[in-house]
Design an enzyme around this catalytic site. Structure first.
Site, PDB file in Angstrom:
ATOM      1  N   HIS A   1       1.011  -1.374  -0.091  1.00  0.00           N
ATOM      2  CA  HIS A   1      -0.325  -0.132  -0.181  1.00  0.00           C
ATOM      3  C   HIS A   1       0.991   1.330   0.209  1.00  0.00           C
ATOM      4  O   HIS A   1       1.301   1.339   1.461  1.00  0.00           O
ATOM      5  CB  HIS A   1      -0.711  -0.365   1.113  1.00  0.00           C
TER       6      HIS A   1
ATOM      7  N   HIS B   1       1.403   5.284  -1.783  1.00  0.00           N
ATOM      8  CA  HIS B   1       1.230   6.489  -2.246  1.00  0.00           C
ATOM      9  C   HIS B   1       2.537   7.237  -3.406  1.00  0.00           C
ATOM     10  O   HIS B   1       3.439   7.404  -2.377  1.00  0.00           O
ATOM     11  CB  HIS B   1       0.868   7.475  -1.652  1.00  0.00           C
TER      12      HIS B   1
ATOM     13  N   ARG C   1       1.683   9.436  -6.023  1.00  0.00           N
ATOM     14  CA  ARG C   1       2.218  11.216  -6.248  1.00  0.00           C
ATOM     15  C   ARG C   1       2.341  10.850  -7.838  1.00  0.00           C
ATOM     16  O   ARG C   1       2.377   9.669  -8.772  1.00  0.00           O
ATOM     17  CB  ARG C   1       2.589  12.174  -5.555  1.00  0.00           C
TER      18      ARG C   1
ATOM     19  N   LYS D   1      -9.558  -0.070  -6.056  1.00  0.00           N
ATOM     20  CA  LYS D   1      -9.611   0.724  -4.723  1.00  0.00           C
ATOM     21  C   LYS D   1     -10.737   1.345  -4.626  1.00  0.00           C
ATOM     22  O   LYS D   1     -10.979   2.215  -5.248  1.00  0.00           O
ATOM     23  CB  LYS D   1      -8.463   1.267  -4.588  1.00  0.00           C
TER      24      LYS D   1
ATOM     25  N   HIS E   1     -10.330   1.134   1.943  1.00  0.00           N
ATOM     26  CA  HIS E   1      -9.866   2.031   2.981  1.00  0.00           C
ATOM     27  C   HIS E   1     -11.448   2.500   4.244  1.00  0.00           C
ATOM     28  O   HIS E   1     -12.317   2.278   3.458  1.00  0.00           O
ATOM     29  CB  HIS E   1      -9.911   3.672   2.247  1.00  0.00           C
TER      30      HIS E   1
ATOM     31  N   HIS F   1      -4.171  -0.196   5.700  1.00  0.00           N
ATOM     32  CA  HIS F   1      -4.350   0.491   7.408  1.00  0.00           C
ATOM     33  C   HIS F   1      -5.234   0.261   8.304  1.00  0.00           C
ATOM     34  O   HIS F   1      -5.054   1.059   8.303  1.00  0.00           O
ATOM     35  CB  HIS F   1      -3.823   2.090   6.553  1.00  0.00           C
TER      36      HIS F   1
ATOM     37  N   LEU G   1      -4.740   9.224   7.668  1.00  0.00           N
ATOM     38  CA  LEU G   1      -5.576   8.649   8.285  1.00  0.00           C
ATOM     39  C   LEU G   1      -5.434   7.237   7.551  1.00  0.00           C
ATOM     40  O   LEU G   1      -5.128   6.873   6.649  1.00  0.00           O
ATOM     41  CB  LEU G   1      -6.966   9.492   6.735  1.00  0.00           C
TER      42      LEU G   1
ATOM     43  N   ASP H   1       1.215   2.920   3.672  1.00  0.00           N
ATOM     44  CA  ASP H   1       0.839   4.245   3.073  1.00  0.00           C
ATOM     45  C   ASP H   1       1.660   5.136   3.320  1.00  0.00           C
ATOM     46  O   ASP H   1       1.521   6.560   3.891  1.00  0.00           O
ATOM     47  CB  ASP H   1      -0.384   3.777   3.976  1.00  0.00           C
TER      48      ASP H   1
HETATM   49  O1  DOR Z   1      -3.243  10.385   5.273  1.00  0.00           O
HETATM   50  C1  DOR Z   1      -3.327   9.720   4.727  1.00  0.00           C
HETATM   51  N1  DOR Z   1      -3.136   9.875   3.587  1.00  0.00           N
HETATM   52  N2  DOR Z   1      -4.591   8.571   4.198  1.00  0.00           N
HETATM   53  C2  DOR Z   1      -4.605   8.196   3.210  1.00  0.00           C
HETATM   54  O2  DOR Z   1      -5.782   7.440   2.745  1.00  0.00           O
HETATM   55  C3  DOR Z   1      -4.752   9.158   1.643  1.00  0.00           C
HETATM   56  C4  DOR Z   1      -3.533   9.207   2.152  1.00  0.00           C
HETATM   57  C5  DOR Z   1      -2.838  10.229   0.618  1.00  0.00           C
HETATM   58  O3  DOR Z   1      -2.946  10.167  -0.467  1.00  0.00           O
HETATM   59  O4  DOR Z   1      -2.921  11.591   1.416  1.00  0.00           O
HETATM   60 ZN    ZN Z   2      -3.075   4.869   0.797  1.00  0.00          ZN
END
Ligand code: DOR
Ligand code: ZN
Length: 349
Positions: free
Chosen positions: A14, A16, A18, A100, A137, A175, A220, A248
């Site tokens: 999991h 990110h 960008r 997702k 999520h 998460h 989150l 995450d």
């Molecule tokens: O803290 C978080 N950041 N939780 C998420 O579910 C998304 C993530 C984000 O893409 O910034």
């Molecule tokens: Zn995430």
């Protein structure tokens, strides 16, 4: 005293990344530690179809040296109006093992997410048939539900009925942050697994407010009370194949974190393994790290385990204060602190 541990090279289930120039900073960090990563689709606009996912995958790979063997595993962002045929196309691509589910409004770039789970029942049916994994999520978004209770409410209101309605759909509860979630997954059906982040293993909610408001510990689902952290640590280090690594890691510029309404997300892409080793060592369970980090996720996804290895040395690592990022800075989780473990370098990419 253990001086080093050698593990099968892990995967991040999991993550990110960008897009655009951000990839130059964050992709090499992850590829140094991990062989594969499940890449989240919450870009702006979101990655809602196969062509967009494959183009995004290509941009990720372009941020690495040609000899890198890092394999980005892509995901589709479910929307109320997605065409189920996109699932067949995704499966056929060989690069998109999961989709997702973001409940609309739950987190960063989730505005296009699913407004009612019933709206995607046709898609879930198709995913179940095609053997595609659903990443979830797991928080309800109703504003009258306390932010600390949103995960537990999601289990009752959405996840339990969903597992009953789709008994063969593979679901990753992403998460997880609570005792309720850890118990629900441990006692749930074999089709259900969970990822756990380093921040939820290392910190409780006090960390967000220690000495003042500390936005780099805001993510989150939000950090919870200490008993929840202990439940997660217990689950992660239990040796159960239902719990595996998912950082995450979620980069945001410091400008977007340190403001009157800051973004959610902790950046651990640079030092995730050292953070996880620190958490496992704290309960004397370093010997359980390899299963959690390198085996159980691959097994759940039905993918081969990696063959390469990495070595963690029992040598101190000072976490950098920041990285240059998008004309700004990226502040890593626990910036400036020192850990007892560091990844042996250089590692084959
Ligand atoms: O803290 C978080 N950041 N939780 C998420 O579910 C998304 C993530 C984000 O893409 O910034
Ligand atoms: Zn995430």
């Amino acid at each position: 005293m253990t001086h080093s541990i050698t593990l099968t090279k892990p995967d991040d289930w999991h993550l990110h990344f960008r897009d655009g120039a951000a990839l130059q900073t964050v992709v090499p960090h992850t590829a140094r530690q991990f062989s594969r990563a499940i890449v989240m689709p919450n870009l702006s606009p979101p990655v809602t179809n196969v062509d967009a996912a494959l183009a995004y995958r290509h941009r990720i790979l372009s941020a690495l040296n040609a000899e890198s063997r890092f394999d980005p595993l892509m995901t589709l962002y479910l929307t109320d109006d997605m065409d189920p045929n996109e699932i067949n196309k995704a499966k056929a691509s060989g690069h998109i093992p999961a989709a997702k589910l973001y409940p609309a409004g739950a987190t960063t770039n989730s505005a296009h997410g699913v407004t009612n789970i019933k709206n995607v029942y046709g898609i879930l049916e198709r995913m179940q048939t095609m053997g595609m994994v659903l990443c979830v999520h797991g928080e309800v978004t109703a504003t009258d539900i306390d932010i600390f209770d949103r995960e537990a409410a999601f289990i009752d209101q959405v996840l339990s009925p969903l597992l009953q309605d789709f008994p063969k759909l593979k679901v990753v509860f992403e998460h997880i942050t609570t005792t309720q979630a850890a118990q629900f997954v441990a006692s749930g059906p074999a089709q259900l697994a969970a990822t756990i982040t380093p921040q939820h293993l290392l910190y409780n909610r006090n960390e967000i407010f220690r000495g003042g408001i500390r936005p780099h510990f805001y993510c989150l689902p939000i950090l919870k009370r200490e008993p929840h952290r202990l439940s997660l640590l217990n689950a992660a280090a239990s040796g159960s194949g239902k719990f595996f690594l998912g950082t995450d890691s979620a980069p945001h510029t410091s400008e977007r974190k340190e403001t009157s309404c800051g973004c959610a997300g902790c950046y651990s892409g640079f030092h995730a393994l050292e953070l996880y080793a620190t958490a496992f060592e704290s309960v004397g369970k370093l010997h359980q790290l390899e299963g959690f980090a390198s085996f159980f996720g691959a097994d759940f996804y039905g993918l081969p385990r990696n063959k390469e290895t990495i070595t963690l040395l029992n040598q101190s690592l000072q976490i950098p204060d920041s990285f240059a990022y998008l004309e700004d800075e990226l502040i890593p989780l626990a910036s400036g602190e020192t850990l007892n473990w560091s990844l042996q370098s250089p590692n084959p990419l």
